[in-house]
Design an enzyme around this catalytic site. Sequence first.
Site, mmCIF file in Angstrom:
data_model
loop_
_atom_site.group_PDB
_atom_site.id
_atom_site.type_symbol
_atom_site.label_atom_id
_atom_site.label_comp_id
_atom_site.label_asym_id
_atom_site.label_seq_id
_atom_site.Cartn_x
_atom_site.Cartn_y
_atom_site.Cartn_z
ATOM 1 N N HIS A 69 0.845 -1.050 0.063
ATOM 2 C CA HIS A 69 -0.037 -0.031 -0.075
ATOM 3 C C HIS A 69 0.961 1.177 0.224
ATOM 4 O O HIS A 69 0.303 2.285 -0.065
ATOM 5 C CB HIS A 69 -1.064 -0.061 1.344
ATOM 6 N N ASP A 112 0.174 -7.637 1.714
ATOM 7 C CA ASP A 112 0.491 -6.201 1.825
ATOM 8 C C ASP A 112 1.947 -6.164 1.751
ATOM 9 O O ASP A 112 2.454 -5.638 3.003
ATOM 10 C CB ASP A 112 -0.080 -5.325 3.034
ATOM 11 N N SER A 196 4.354 2.602 7.848
ATOM 12 C CA SER A 196 4.202 1.529 7.063
ATOM 13 C C SER A 196 5.339 1.061 6.112
ATOM 14 O O SER A 196 6.105 1.898 5.855
ATOM 15 C CB SER A 196 2.808 1.947 6.065
#
Length: 248
Positions: A69, A112, A196
Amino acid sequence: MSVHCILAILILVLTHDDQVYSAKIMGGHEAVPHSRPYMVLLERNMSDGQKKYCGGFLLNEDFVMTAAHCHAKSYKVLLGAHNVNSNSEIQYISVEQAFPHKHFNDTSYVNDVMLLKLRTKANFNENVTAIPLASHDNGTLPKSCILAGWGRTDKNSKYISPTLMETSVTLIDNEKCTMENFYCSQGDTGPAEGDSGGPLVCEDGKAFGVVSSAVTPHSGGSDIYRYSKIPDSRNWIFSTIGNAMIKV
Ligand SMILES: *[C@@H]1O[C@H](CO)[C@@H](O)[C@H](O)[C@H]1NC(C)=O
Ligand SMILES: *[C@@H]1O[C@H](CO)[C@@H](O)[C@H](O)[C@H]1NC(C)=O
Ligand SMILES: *[C@@H]1O[C@H](CO)[C@@H](O)[C@H](O)[C@H]1NC(C)=O
Ligand SMILES: *[C@@H]1O[C@H](CO)[C@@H](O)[C@H](O)[C@H]1NC(C)=O
């Protein structure tokens, strides 16, 4: 219905620049400079011209691993950084090609993970080196896990946190996490916007997960932070790297 409603807060927090959210890695402290030489700050060039940031980590001189992402139009990686404002020893390398996992689901965030092939090799030194990956998962949750990142401290700051922060987290047993190939943690400490893609580092200093997303349990309680499991992605990682090197 409730199951689908719960994927929420942290994805927004981690990925939306206009979100008002001030936190470093929550509950964390500044890392000892260069104690995590595999850490990468990923500068993302978005198609609307904005710059955004994610974390990542070095797998070897040619590849950085991050979250799917964290995709963008183009990228630059910063290696050997601690304080991103003191640019003395930092290596800036652009990305030649991005390899998001082909089964990344942008609704559930399953798979992810993404690999980035660097345009020029990283120059390994005392402050820049790779992290070994965890091998097969024997069914027990890894212990002594730590997260690190430059998670944002201020909505208007250019970089997220100027210095690398870190915090320890305890993994929890959760059926839905296991089903979706995530490790999960819950509690006062965890990742925030900009973290992230960073590694979840546990036993033996190996990377066990990639910081992905958070869900708010529909039953109440604090958010559950999710990390894509590396042991489950090893085949994909090695075959993607192998194929990318052959094509060069
Ligand atoms: C970002 O995109 C612009 C426009 O396409 C380009 O000129 C610039 O070099 C890119 N920067 C990075 C860091 O990739
Ligand atoms: C590693 O970091 C230390 C502390 O900032 C610095 O003094 C040293 O020159 C760096 N080493 C290299 C090879 O960049
Ligand atoms: C992606 O995840 C959503 C939510 O779990 C699911 O409904 C959908 O079928 C998934 N898509 C694919 C292609 O697997
Ligand atoms: C699984 O591996 C961990 C170390 O990675 C070890 O502490 C644990 O005892 C192992 N469990 C089993 C059932 O083998």
